[in-house]
Write a protein that holds these residues in place. Structure first.
Motif, PDB file in Angstrom:
ATOM      1  N   ARG A 162      36.746  49.198  38.669  1.00  0.00           N
ATOM      2  CA  ARG A 162      37.205  50.445  39.304  1.00  0.00           C
ATOM      3  C   ARG A 162      38.109  50.122  40.496  1.00  0.00           C
ATOM      4  O   ARG A 162      37.874  50.578  41.614  1.00  0.00           O
ATOM      5  CB  ARG A 162      36.004  51.282  39.749  1.00  0.00           C
ATOM      6  N   ARG A 163      39.094  49.316  40.239  1.00  0.00           N
ATOM      7  CA  ARG A 163      39.990  48.868  41.310  1.00  0.00           C
ATOM      8  C   ARG A 163      40.672  50.062  41.979  1.00  0.00           C
ATOM      9  O   ARG A 163      41.212  50.945  41.314  1.00  0.00           O
ATOM     10  CB  ARG A 163      41.043  47.922  40.746  1.00  0.00           C
ATOM     11  N   GLY A 164      40.646  50.069  43.317  1.00  0.00           N
ATOM     12  CA  GLY A 164      41.266  51.144  44.081  1.00  0.00           C
ATOM     13  C   GLY A 164      40.404  52.369  44.279  1.00  0.00           C
ATOM     14  O   GLY A 164      40.834  53.306  44.965  1.00  0.00           O
ATOM     15  N   ARG A 189      34.871  39.747  41.970  1.00  0.00           N
ATOM     16  CA  ARG A 189      35.910  40.772  41.848  1.00  0.00           C
ATOM     17  C   ARG A 189      37.277  40.130  41.618  1.00  0.00           C
ATOM     18  O   ARG A 189      38.027  40.533  40.710  1.00  0.00           O
ATOM     19  CB  ARG A 189      35.952  41.626  43.118  1.00  0.00           C
ATOM     20  N   THR A 190      37.605  39.123  42.415  1.00  0.00           N
ATOM     21  CA  THR A 190      38.911  38.471  42.282  1.00  0.00           C
ATOM     22  C   THR A 190      39.064  37.789  40.930  1.00  0.00           C
ATOM     23  O   THR A 190      40.101  37.918  40.262  1.00  0.00           O
ATOM     24  CB  THR A 190      39.099  37.447  43.412  1.00  0.00           C
ATOM     25  N   ALA A 191      38.025  37.072  40.510  1.00  0.00           N
ATOM     26  CA  ALA A 191      38.098  36.361  39.230  1.00  0.00           C
ATOM     27  C   ALA A 191      38.194  37.332  38.061  1.00  0.00           C
ATOM     28  O   ALA A 191      38.956  37.103  37.106  1.00  0.00           O
ATOM     29  CB  ALA A 191      36.876  35.457  39.073  1.00  0.00           C
ATOM     30  N   THR A 192      37.450  38.420  38.121  1.00  0.00           N
ATOM     31  CA  THR A 192      37.488  39.400  37.030  1.00  0.00           C
ATOM     32  C   THR A 192      38.839  40.089  36.954  1.00  0.00           C
ATOM     33  O   THR A 192      39.376  40.326  35.853  1.00  0.00           O
ATOM     34  CB  THR A 192      36.372  40.436  37.223  1.00  0.00           C
ATOM     35  N   LEU A 193      39.428  40.418  38.096  1.00  0.00           N
ATOM     36  CA  LEU A 193      40.755  41.042  38.093  1.00  0.00           C
ATOM     37  C   LEU A 193      41.805  40.100  37.514  1.00  0.00           C
ATOM     38  O   LEU A 193      42.711  40.540  36.790  1.00  0.00           O
ATOM     39  CB  LEU A 193      41.139  41.447  39.521  1.00  0.00           C
ATOM     40  N   GLU A 194      41.698  38.821  37.823  1.00  0.00           N
ATOM     41  CA  GLU A 194      42.655  37.860  37.265  1.00  0.00           C
ATOM     42  C   GLU A 194      42.538  37.790  35.743  1.00  0.00           C
ATOM     43  O   GLU A 194      43.550  37.749  35.031  1.00  0.00           O
ATOM     44  CB  GLU A 194      42.419  36.483  37.874  1.00  0.00           C
ATOM     45  N   VAL A 195      41.308  37.786  35.227  1.00  0.00           N
ATOM     46  CA  VAL A 195      41.123  37.700  33.782  1.00  0.00           C
ATOM     47  C   VAL A 195      41.560  38.995  33.109  1.00  0.00           C
ATOM     48  O   VAL A 195      42.122  38.974  32.000  1.00  0.00           O
ATOM     49  CB  VAL A 195      39.654  37.367  33.452  1.00  0.00           C
ATOM     50  N   LEU A 196      41.330  40.128  33.750  1.00  0.00           N
ATOM     51  CA  LEU A 196      41.739  41.407  33.163  1.00  0.00           C
ATOM     52  C   LEU A 196      43.255  41.492  32.980  1.00  0.00           C
ATOM     53  O   LEU A 196      43.736  42.262  32.137  1.00  0.00           O
ATOM     54  CB  LEU A 196      41.260  42.567  34.045  1.00  0.00           C
ATOM     55  N   GLY A 197      43.991  40.721  33.761  1.00  0.00           N
ATOM     56  CA  GLY A 197      45.438  40.727  33.617  1.00  0.00           C
ATOM     57  C   GLY A 197      45.971  39.728  32.605  1.00  0.00           C
ATOM     58  O   GLY A 197      47.192  39.651  32.413  1.00  0.00           O
ATOM     59  N   GLU A 198      45.100  38.986  31.934  1.00  0.00           N
ATOM     60  CA  GLU A 198      45.535  37.989  30.965  1.00  0.00           C
ATOM     61  C   GLU A 198      45.942  38.649  29.645  1.00  0.00           C
ATOM     62  O   GLU A 198      45.522  39.762  29.325  1.00  0.00           O
ATOM     63  CB  GLU A 198      44.419  36.974  30.703  1.00  0.00           C
ATOM     64  N   ASP A 199      46.728  37.912  28.877  1.00  0.00           N
ATOM     65  CA  ASP A 199      47.250  38.455  27.620  1.00  0.00           C
ATOM     66  C   ASP A 199      46.147  38.694  26.596  1.00  0.00           C
ATOM     67  O   ASP A 199      46.213  39.666  25.828  1.00  0.00           O
ATOM     68  CB  ASP A 199      48.295  37.490  27.027  1.00  0.00           C
ATOM     69  N   PHE A 200      45.142  37.809  26.544  1.00  0.00           N
ATOM     70  CA  PHE A 200      44.120  37.980  25.504  1.00  0.00           C
ATOM     71  C   PHE A 200      43.278  39.233  25.741  1.00  0.00           C
ATOM     72  O   PHE A 200      42.763  39.822  24.783  1.00  0.00           O
ATOM     73  CB  PHE A 200      43.225  36.732  25.416  1.00  0.00           C
ATOM     74  N   VAL A 201      43.164  39.676  26.987  1.00  0.00           N
ATOM     75  CA  VAL A 201      42.445  40.929  27.251  1.00  0.00           C
ATOM     76  C   VAL A 201      43.285  42.112  26.786  1.00  0.00           C
ATOM     77  O   VAL A 201      42.767  43.062  26.172  1.00  0.00           O
ATOM     78  CB  VAL A 201      42.100  41.044  28.745  1.00  0.00           C
ATOM     79  N   ARG A 202      44.574  42.068  27.068  1.00  0.00           N
ATOM     80  CA  ARG A 202      45.446  43.152  26.584  1.00  0.00           C
ATOM     81  C   ARG A 202      45.484  43.178  25.059  1.00  0.00           C
ATOM     82  O   ARG A 202      45.543  44.250  24.443  1.00  0.00           O
ATOM     83  CB  ARG A 202      46.858  42.967  27.156  1.00  0.00           C
ATOM     84  N   THR A 203      45.441  41.999  24.433  1.00  0.00           N
ATOM     85  CA  THR A 203      45.406  41.952  22.973  1.00  0.00           C
ATOM     86  C   THR A 203      44.124  42.574  22.433  1.00  0.00           C
ATOM     87  O   THR A 203      44.138  43.309  21.424  1.00  0.00           O
ATOM     88  CB  THR A 203      45.523  40.495  22.484  1.00  0.00           C
TER      89      THR A 203
END
Length: 315
Positions: free
Chosen positions: A123-125, A201-215
């Motif tokens: 729930r960023r922001g 929080r920081t580590a999870t946000l970084e992973v959420l921005g990775e390509d495999f999550v968007r895929t």
């Protein structure tokens, strides 16, 4: 996989050997004569010389270190010059308090820090993210002994729900012993939970921005499914490092918290040995703290190898 494990175990042994030499050297060059402190300033020279001979202080430093290291390897930790009992007995009694205290504290920090960090990242922001960030800032800035004093003031002195200090011993039963350790473990855990929440929080946000999550999202997974199936497991790798470091900080923080709550643990034993110039006890306790820190870091390193296939392939 076997070779990197053996390499790390060999490094562990060599590191512990170097730490033991450093601890012995530092404790040996501290100002003051333990024999003179024990007997007082009015002691006769022949009595002082006899005690120095009994303690082995008249022998060369390398021989004293070799005898001390041999005793450690054979289980003979020496005898406390202050209490007149084997050091092993004092250390075991203190470890029966400090190690459960550290285990409870790290469990509380995990149960609090991991969900808060994941919720803030999901729930960023939002208000949840702002609240977690505020908790992290306050927790990092607040000393654990001050949190302990506040807990005593509120839950012991004002409400009377918890004991203000002391330890009944495990022979009194698990419930009274764990109750006595609850407030100290919370005091130790809250600053570490704040650190853990921020890192998660920081580590999870970084992973959420990775390509495999968007895929994964493009293939039809919901945001919650992508978060818990892909983002959180991959975000745990840096969090494991923090957990390993936290155990070291928890053991070190126990020195102050145990004195605040009057717990007869290793931290309080170290403070008393330092005040009474009991070098035999100080050497063993400091070496034990260092050993715990090194062993936990090696375990974290091995956990990395087990969880990350890239590290296994490189090894």
């Amino acid at each position: 996989m076997l070779r990197p494990v053996l390499t790390r175990l060999l490094g562990l042994v060599l590191t512990l050997l170097a730490i033991s030499a450093a601890v012995f050297l530092v404790m040996s060059v501290l100002p003051g004569d333990p024999a003179a402190i024990m007997l007082g300033t009015s002691a006769r020279p022949d009595t002082l010389a006899a005690l120095r001979s009994e303690l082995g202080l008249d022998r060369p430093l390398p021989l004293r270190y070799a005898a001390w290291l041999t005793g450690l390897l054979t289980g003979d930790l020496g005898r406390s010059v202050t209490y007149g009992v084997p050091v092993a007995k004092l250390v075991l009694a203190g470890a029966a308090v400090t190690l459960p205290l550290a285990a409870m504290a790290i469990l509380i920090s995990l149960l609090l820090g991991l969900p808060l960090g994941v919720a803030a990242a999901a729930r960023r922001g939002s208000a949840v993210d702002a609240g977690v960030s505020l908790f992290a800032q306050l927790g990092i800035a607040t000393p654990n002994f001050w949190i302990g004093l506040l807990l005593i003031l509120v839950f012991a002195a004002t409400l009377g729900w918890m004991p203000s200090g002391g330890f009944p011993g495990w022979q009194a039963g698990a419930a009274p012993a764990l109750t006595a350790l609850l407030m100290p473990s919370i005091a130790l855990a809250l600053p570490q939970a704040a650190v853990l929440a921020r890192v998660t929080r920081t580590a999870t946000l970084e992973v959420l921005g990775e390509d495999f999550v968007r895929t994964a999202r493009a293939k039809g997974l919901s945001r919650r499914q992508a978060l818990w199936r892909h983002a959180v497991p991959n975000a745990l790798l840096p969090v494991i490092t923090i957990i390993g470091l936290q155990f070291t900080f928890l053991v070190a923080g126990a020195v102050l918290v145990e004195n605040v709550f009057g717990l007869p643990g290793l931290g309080r034993l170290a403070m008393q040995a330092l005040a009474q110039r009991d070098v035999t006890v100080m050497q063993v306790v400091v070496l034990l703290f260092a050993t715990l820190a090194i062993v936990v870091n090696v375990l974290v390193d091995l956990a990395y190898l087990a969880l990350d296939p890239r590290l296994r392939n490189a090894a």
